[in-house]
Design a protein around this motif. Structure first.
Motif, PDB file in Angstrom:
ATOM      1  N   ASN A 287       0.783  -1.229   0.107  1.00  0.00           N
ATOM      2  CA  ASN A 287      -0.061   0.148  -0.020  1.00  0.00           C
ATOM      3  C   ASN A 287       0.707   1.063  -0.006  1.00  0.00           C
ATOM      4  OD1 ASN A 287      -2.292  -1.458   0.069  1.00  0.00           O
ATOM      5  ND2 ASN A 287      -2.689  -1.372   2.192  1.00  0.00           N
ATOM      6  N   ASP A 288       1.893   1.122   0.737  1.00  0.00           N
ATOM      7  CA  ASP A 288       2.996   2.232   0.778  1.00  0.00           C
ATOM      8  C   ASP A 288       3.589   2.542  -0.577  1.00  0.00           C
ATOM      9  OD1 ASP A 288       4.919   4.310   1.845  1.00  0.00           O
ATOM     10  OD2 ASP A 288       6.173   2.703   2.032  1.00  0.00           O
ATOM     11  N   LEU A 289       3.952   1.603  -1.149  1.00  0.00           N
ATOM     12  CA  LEU A 289       4.729   1.563  -2.512  1.00  0.00           C
ATOM     13  C   LEU A 289       3.572   2.180  -3.550  1.00  0.00           C
ATOM     14  CD1 LEU A 289       6.535  -1.585  -2.495  1.00  0.00           C
ATOM     15  CD2 LEU A 289       7.545   0.769  -2.527  1.00  0.00           C
ATOM     16  N   LYS A 290       2.226   1.655  -3.547  1.00  0.00           N
ATOM     17  CA  LYS A 290       1.286   2.054  -4.529  1.00  0.00           C
ATOM     18  C   LYS A 290       1.006   3.458  -4.564  1.00  0.00           C
ATOM     19  CE  LYS A 290      -0.832  -2.405  -4.886  1.00  0.00           C
ATOM     20  NZ  LYS A 290      -2.046  -3.304  -4.520  1.00  0.00           N
ATOM     21  N   HIS A 291       0.961   4.073  -3.149  1.00  0.00           N
ATOM     22  CA  HIS A 291       0.715   5.493  -2.944  1.00  0.00           C
ATOM     23  C   HIS A 291       1.850   6.272  -3.151  1.00  0.00           C
ATOM     24  CE1 HIS A 291      -0.178   9.368  -0.633  1.00  0.00           C
ATOM     25  NE2 HIS A 291      -1.363   9.073  -1.230  1.00  0.00           N
ATOM     26  N   ASN A 292       3.010   5.721  -3.101  1.00  0.00           N
ATOM     27  CA  ASN A 292       4.210   6.282  -3.247  1.00  0.00           C
ATOM     28  C   ASN A 292       4.245   6.590  -4.849  1.00  0.00           C
ATOM     29  OD1 ASN A 292       5.454   7.396  -0.908  1.00  0.00           O
ATOM     30  ND2 ASN A 292       6.336   5.311  -0.589  1.00  0.00           N
ATOM     31  N   LEU A 293       3.900   5.468  -5.636  1.00  0.00           N
ATOM     32  CA  LEU A 293       3.853   5.534  -7.076  1.00  0.00           C
ATOM     33  C   LEU A 293       3.017   6.686  -7.676  1.00  0.00           C
ATOM     34  CD1 LEU A 293       4.211   1.680  -8.127  1.00  0.00           C
ATOM     35  CD2 LEU A 293       5.687   3.584  -8.638  1.00  0.00           C
ATOM     36  N   ALA A 294       1.892   6.681  -7.060  1.00  0.00           N
ATOM     37  CA  ALA A 294       0.683   7.528  -7.372  1.00  0.00           C
ATOM     38  C   ALA A 294       1.298   9.054  -7.368  1.00  0.00           C
ATOM     39  CB  ALA A 294      -0.540   7.434  -6.803  1.00  0.00           C
ATOM     40  N   ARG A 295       1.699   9.493  -6.158  1.00  0.00           N
ATOM     41  CA  ARG A 295       2.193  10.676  -5.872  1.00  0.00           C
ATOM     42  C   ARG A 295       3.677  11.142  -6.608  1.00  0.00           C
ATOM     43  NH1 ARG A 295       3.974  11.902   0.202  1.00  0.00           N
ATOM     44  NH2 ARG A 295       5.245   9.984   0.460  1.00  0.00           N
ATOM     45  N   GLY A 296       4.448  10.218  -6.991  1.00  0.00           N
ATOM     46  CA  GLY A 296       5.631  10.268  -7.423  1.00  0.00           C
ATOM     47  C   GLY A 296       5.262  10.650  -9.044  1.00  0.00           C
ATOM     48  N   LYS A 297       4.550   9.724  -9.517  1.00  0.00           N
ATOM     49  CA  LYS A 297       4.090  10.285 -11.016  1.00  0.00           C
ATOM     50  C   LYS A 297       3.520  11.638 -11.205  1.00  0.00           C
ATOM     51  CE  LYS A 297       3.660   5.316 -12.294  1.00  0.00           C
ATOM     52  NZ  LYS A 297       2.491   4.188 -12.522  1.00  0.00           N
ATOM     53  N   GLU A 298       2.645  11.825 -10.235  1.00  0.00           N
ATOM     54  CA  GLU A 298       1.935  12.933 -10.293  1.00  0.00           C
ATOM     55  C   GLU A 298       3.372  14.332 -10.076  1.00  0.00           C
ATOM     56  OE1 GLU A 298      -1.299  15.727  -8.004  1.00  0.00           O
ATOM     57  OE2 GLU A 298      -1.001  13.349  -7.691  1.00  0.00           O
ATOM     58  N   GLY A 299       3.882  13.986  -9.183  1.00  0.00           N
ATOM     59  CA  GLY A 299       5.074  15.016  -8.958  1.00  0.00           C
ATOM     60  C   GLY A 299       6.275  15.316 -10.059  1.00  0.00           C
ATOM     61  N   GLY A 300       6.152  13.970 -11.075  1.00  0.00           N
ATOM     62  CA  GLY A 300       7.144  13.881 -11.875  1.00  0.00           C
ATOM     63  C   GLY A 300       8.666  13.490 -11.297  1.00  0.00           C
ATOM     64  N   HIS A 301       8.652  12.625 -10.039  1.00  0.00           N
ATOM     65  CA  HIS A 301       9.839  12.422  -9.339  1.00  0.00           C
ATOM     66  C   HIS A 301      10.410  10.792  -9.959  1.00  0.00           C
ATOM     67  CE1 HIS A 301       8.883  15.383  -6.495  1.00  0.00           C
ATOM     68  NE2 HIS A 301       7.860  15.102  -6.486  1.00  0.00           N
ATOM     69  N   THR A 302      11.059  10.958 -10.989  1.00  0.00           N
ATOM     70  CA  THR A 302      11.338   9.694 -11.795  1.00  0.00           C
ATOM     71  C   THR A 302      12.122   8.709 -11.010  1.00  0.00           C
ATOM     72  OG1 THR A 302      11.485  11.382 -13.948  1.00  0.00           O
ATOM     73  CG2 THR A 302      12.425   9.086 -13.953  1.00  0.00           C
ATOM     74  N   ARG A 303      13.128   9.245 -10.090  1.00  0.00           N
ATOM     75  CA  ARG A 303      13.991   8.242  -9.531  1.00  0.00           C
ATOM     76  C   ARG A 303      13.347   7.546  -8.478  1.00  0.00           C
ATOM     77  NH1 ARG A 303      19.430  10.987  -7.469  1.00  0.00           N
ATOM     78  NH2 ARG A 303      19.730   8.590  -6.818  1.00  0.00           N
ATOM     79  N   CYS A 304      12.118   8.343  -7.939  1.00  0.00           N
ATOM     80  CA  CYS A 304      11.236   7.609  -6.734  1.00  0.00           C
ATOM     81  C   CYS A 304      10.228   6.704  -7.352  1.00  0.00           C
ATOM     82  CB  CYS A 304      10.622   8.627  -6.143  1.00  0.00           C
ATOM     83  SG  CYS A 304      11.536   9.680  -5.142  1.00  0.00           S
ATOM     84  N   VAL A 305       9.902   6.962  -8.714  1.00  0.00           N
ATOM     85  CA  VAL A 305       8.974   6.006  -9.241  1.00  0.00           C
ATOM     86  C   VAL A 305       9.780   4.856  -9.862  1.00  0.00           C
ATOM     87  CG1 VAL A 305       7.562   5.841 -11.416  1.00  0.00           C
ATOM     88  CG2 VAL A 305       7.470   8.096 -10.203  1.00  0.00           C
ATOM     89  N   GLU A 306      10.878   5.112 -10.174  1.00  0.00           N
ATOM     90  CA  GLU A 306      11.921   3.729 -10.534  1.00  0.00           C
ATOM     91  C   GLU A 306      12.016   2.852  -9.442  1.00  0.00           C
ATOM     92  OE1 GLU A 306      15.257   5.347 -12.581  1.00  0.00           O
ATOM     93  OE2 GLU A 306      14.094   5.777 -14.384  1.00  0.00           O
ATOM     94  N   LYS A 307      12.340   3.431  -8.284  1.00  0.00           N
ATOM     95  CA  LYS A 307      12.731   2.867  -7.132  1.00  0.00           C
ATOM     96  C   LYS A 307      11.399   1.989  -6.665  1.00  0.00           C
ATOM     97  CE  LYS A 307      13.173   4.592  -2.858  1.00  0.00           C
ATOM     98  NZ  LYS A 307      13.698   5.206  -1.880  1.00  0.00           N
ATOM     99  N   HIS A 308      10.242   2.754  -6.567  1.00  0.00           N
ATOM    100  CA  HIS A 308       9.039   1.993  -5.981  1.00  0.00           C
ATOM    101  C   HIS A 308       8.504   0.951  -6.968  1.00  0.00           C
ATOM    102  CE1 HIS A 308       8.859   6.059  -3.369  1.00  0.00           C
ATOM    103  NE2 HIS A 308       9.421   5.104  -2.740  1.00  0.00           N
ATOM    104  N   THR A 309       8.748   1.398  -8.294  1.00  0.00           N
ATOM    105  CA  THR A 309       8.126   0.359  -9.283  1.00  0.00           C
ATOM    106  C   THR A 309       8.916  -0.975  -9.088  1.00  0.00           C
ATOM    107  OG1 THR A 309       7.501   2.133 -10.687  1.00  0.00           O
ATOM    108  CG2 THR A 309       7.780  -0.427 -11.801  1.00  0.00           C
ATOM    109  N   ALA A 310       9.855  -0.884  -9.148  1.00  0.00           N
ATOM    110  CA  ALA A 310      10.991  -2.185  -8.951  1.00  0.00           C
ATOM    111  C   ALA A 310      10.501  -2.922  -7.441  1.00  0.00           C
ATOM    112  CB  ALA A 310      12.521  -1.718  -8.910  1.00  0.00           C
ATOM    113  N   ALA A 311      10.498  -2.026  -6.280  1.00  0.00           N
ATOM    114  CA  ALA A 311      10.295  -2.880  -5.159  1.00  0.00           C
ATOM    115  C   ALA A 311       8.804  -3.486  -5.238  1.00  0.00           C
ATOM    116  CB  ALA A 311      10.143  -1.787  -4.100  1.00  0.00           C
ATOM    117  N   LEU A 312       7.859  -2.684  -5.745  1.00  0.00           N
ATOM    118  CA  LEU A 312       6.327  -3.347  -5.804  1.00  0.00           C
ATOM    119  C   LEU A 312       6.687  -4.760  -6.883  1.00  0.00           C
ATOM    120  CD1 LEU A 312       3.677  -3.132  -5.178  1.00  0.00           C
ATOM    121  CD2 LEU A 312       3.262  -1.746  -7.166  1.00  0.00           C
ATOM    122  N   ALA A 313       7.184  -4.429  -7.850  1.00  0.00           N
ATOM    123  CA  ALA A 313       7.282  -5.682  -8.817  1.00  0.00           C
ATOM    124  C   ALA A 313       8.039  -7.023  -8.242  1.00  0.00           C
ATOM    125  CB  ALA A 313       8.056  -5.234 -10.098  1.00  0.00           C
TER     126      ALA A 313
END
Length: 322
Positions: A287-313
């Protein structure tokens, strides 16, 4: 107004408790309605019998600190009218019925007792509708409930107590140690205090993230852990502080797994959560990763999105293979 309820201090548990259903038929029990009348009168005046005990049929599965709900059966106003905790391990004693059976008892302390002849209780009909797999009208006293039934009954009890707070608040205010807040209330309050005046990368109040993660939980425990998951990692609060607040060992164990030591590589930390087998920690991390991904994509935080995408996968792959 006559006080028809008794309250006691909430106890902090050291393990994940079991929940038992205790049945009481005053027409045949050695504990009569007259004894309940007398006990409630004494409890309301501040007296408590330290040797109050009850027979437990499935005593082999019970231990000190376990949860119980008491249901009145037989004639009259039947249903759940009391709840509390066992305060001793099971012990063998004389059969209360005089039939010479092997009977085990446990001492107990009530969290609340509503008098079934004076106030409305959780009625048998509602219990049968919500939890039809349980025999609410007869059977042995001291039945171990499955986790799903226990959680459902706990929610029903909280809702019932919430609707009847006027009966016990006059007593509660006399007891400086009694905390009438639920663990969810405490978690939200503590998290809000801990994250006060903090802001995320986008300038939003930090508390919005743990609140969102908590609301994504499917059980009360997941919600509590979600609300608190960043408290130790990002604020001055410690696990000892959370224990002092009375959060259960189950909550603390999940939070220890979720708290990231910055010296540990992130994916190693995620793998440790998976290998723990702690489903609360795993679900809250997802749940933490999913919410971080949503707000990371919205804010354009590419590195955070990549890290959280890898962790969720990684978590999803791990769960699929185990």
């Amino acid at each position: 107004m006559e006080l028809d309820i008794k309250l006691s201090i909430n106890k902090k548990l050291e393990f994940q408790h079991n929940t038992f259903l205790l049945k009481w038929n005053p027409a045949i029990s050695s504990y009569t309605m007259e004894r309940l009348d007398n006990d409630i009168s004494e409890w309301a005046d501040g007296y408590w019998s330290e040797d109050f005990d009850w027979s437990v049929h499935e005593w082999q599965k019970a231990r000190k600190g376990d949860r119980f709900f008491m249901v009145r059966v037989g004639d009259g106003n039947t249903g759940v009218f009391a709840a509390g905790r066992f305060t001793s391990e099971p012990f063998k004693d004389e059969d209360w019925s005089g039939k010479g059976r092997e009977v085990y008892y446990m001492q107990m302390e009530f969290e609340a007792v509503f008098h079934p002849e004076r106030v409305g209780i959780i009625p048998t009909e509602e219990l049968e509708r919500e939890l039809p797999n349980i025999d609410w009208r007869k059977g042995h006293s001291g039945q171990l409930l499955d986790k799903e039934s226990a959680e459902r009954l706990e929610l029903m009890w909280r809702d019932y107590v919430g609707r009847n707070k006027s009966l016990y608040l006059p007593r509660a205010v006399k007891n400086e140690f009694y905390d009438s807040r639920s663990d969810i209330d405490k978690a939200i309050e503590l998290a809000s205090k801990a994250h006060a005046a903090d802001y995320d990368l986008d300038g939003n109040p930090t508390i919005l993230h743990p609140l969102a993660v908590g609301m994504m939980g499917k059980t009360d425990t997941e919600r509590i852990v979600g609300f608190l998951h960043d408290v130790v990692e990002d604020t001055k609060y410690t696990f000892e502080d959370l224990e002092e607040e009375g959060f259960s060992a189950e909550v603390i164990a999940a939070l220890r797994l979720l708290t990231h030591d910055k010296e540990t590589p992130y994916m190693e930390y995620v793998e440790r959560i998976c290998k723990s087998g702690n489903r609360t920690a795993i679900n809250v991390k997802m749940n933490d990763l999913k919410h971080n991904l949503a707000r990371g994509k919205e804010g354009g935080h590419t590195r955070c999105v990549e890290k959280h995408t890898a962790a969720l996968a990684f978590i999803e792959s791990y769960l699929a293979s185990h």
